[in-house]
Design an enzyme around this catalytic site. Structure first.
Site, PDB file in Angstrom:
ATOM      1  N   GLU A 121      -8.205  -3.992 -10.362  1.00  0.00           N
ATOM      2  CA  GLU A 121      -8.942  -3.453  -9.216  1.00  0.00           C
ATOM      3  C   GLU A 121      -9.326  -2.016  -9.526  1.00  0.00           C
ATOM      4  O   GLU A 121      -8.959  -1.466 -10.564  1.00  0.00           O
ATOM      5  CB  GLU A 121      -8.091  -3.514  -7.946  1.00  0.00           C
ATOM      6  CG  GLU A 121      -6.760  -2.789  -8.056  1.00  0.00           C
ATOM      7  CD  GLU A 121      -5.806  -3.130  -6.919  1.00  0.00           C
ATOM      8  OE1 GLU A 121      -6.280  -3.577  -5.859  1.00  0.00           O
ATOM      9  OE2 GLU A 121      -4.594  -2.929  -7.093  1.00  0.00           O
ATOM     10  N   LYS A 163       0.854  -1.203   0.000  1.00  0.00           N
ATOM     11  CA  LYS A 163       0.000   0.000   0.000  1.00  0.00           C
ATOM     12  C   LYS A 163       0.882   1.243   0.000  1.00  0.00           C
ATOM     13  O   LYS A 163       1.020   1.962   1.002  1.00  0.00           O
ATOM     14  CB  LYS A 163      -0.970  -0.011   1.181  1.00  0.00           C
ATOM     15  CG  LYS A 163      -2.159   0.925   0.991  1.00  0.00           C
ATOM     16  CD  LYS A 163      -3.228   0.649   2.016  1.00  0.00           C
ATOM     17  CE  LYS A 163      -4.400   1.626   1.892  1.00  0.00           C
ATOM     18  NZ  LYS A 163      -5.154   1.478   0.634  1.00  0.00           N
TER      19      LYS A 163
END
Length: 283
Positions: free
Chosen positions: A179, A147
């Protein structure tokens, strides 16, 4: 006045400043987490902290305080800022050095920042109307499981989606949806709920993981495999999950209607289940 945390200090948000030599600013050398707050309580906190530890380990940054201490700070910020519904943002960078150099010094100390943001998401129009997504080529790096604060490609995709009249971008690589720019992508077919398997190609979403667990507990099959845009266009339902949206139905992809063009009953039910569980188990 909004109160923030910076390297062990509680400060007014506007006073929480980091060096221009911080490697997060210069090299995007850092990671972040965003956790939802419902009724003044953190949601999925353990999952977010576990992902934070994993991301930090993958890029070789040591947490300056323990996960338990981080959670305690987050709860304190929620209380100090009287946050009922919104988000807690956390950013961890490798820190600031005496000079800009690709190689950090041996003595560099990490920078840890946390602050809260008021954001309604329980009762917003998108829940009732659904959202539109626009598809974009996935131009990101190959370690999307981390992340990272390196979000330029996602920011550009979000801007392009807005220009196309959509509220989210779905990233496409080799013909398959990876995504959303800031969400996990799902479709509902005769197989069940279909979503991309975990790999270095996607971020393991905390909200998505909690929601798919609820789906399986409810007797729904969850199939982890790639799916194409065309398959999504022919799906019974499509939806996204994230800490900042929880779960939103996707009713249009590139201007083309999905299913009835209204939020799907499965996605809506899973959203209700997630909120109910979050309220009963939030920390």
């Amino acid at each position: 006045m909004s109160v923030a945390y910076l390297n062990g200090q509680l400060l007014a948000l506007e006073q929480a400043q980091v060096s221009v030599l911080d490697r997060g600013f210069l090299f995007a050398d850092g990671i972040y987490e965003v956790a939802a707050v419902i009724d003044g309580h953190l949601v999925d906190s353990a999952a977010h902290l576990a992902r934070l530890e994993r991301s930090a380990g993958e890029i070789g940054i040591s947490l300056p305080i323990s996960p338990a201490e981080i959670e305690a700070v987050q709860k304190d910020l929620v209380a100090r800022n009287s946050l009922g519904e919104g988000l807690v943002y956390l950013q961890l960078t490798r820190g600031a050095d005496a000079a800009r150099d690709f190689l950090p010094s041996a003595t560099i100390q990490p920078t840890l920042v946390m602050f809260v943001q008021d954001k309604p998401f329980l009762d917003v129009p998108a829940v009732r109307t659904g959202i539109s997504v626009a598809t974009m080529p996935d131009l990101r790096w190959k370690r999307r499981d981390i992340k990272s604060v390196m979000l330029l490609a996602q920011a550009m995709a979000k801007q392009a989606a807005k220009a196309a009249g959509a509220q989210e971008a779905w990233m496409v690589e080799d013909g398959f949806v990876t995504e959303g720019a800031s969400s996990t992508a799902f479709i509902l077919t005769d197989e069940g709920i279909v979503t991309r398997p975990y790999s270095q190609a996607v971020l393991a979403g905390c909200t998505g993981a909690a929601l798919t667990a609820l789906a399986e507990e409810s007797g729904l099959r969850v199939v982890r495999r790639p799916f194409t845009v065309e398959e999504a266009l022919g799906a019974r339902e499509a939806f996204i999950t994230s800490a900042s949206t929880l779960c939103h139905s996707v009713v249009r992809i590139d201007g083309r209607t999905i299913g009835s063009g209204l939020p799907g009953p499965v996605a809506m039910r899973l959203r209700e289940l997630y909120i109910d569980v979050a309220r009963r188990t939030a920390s």
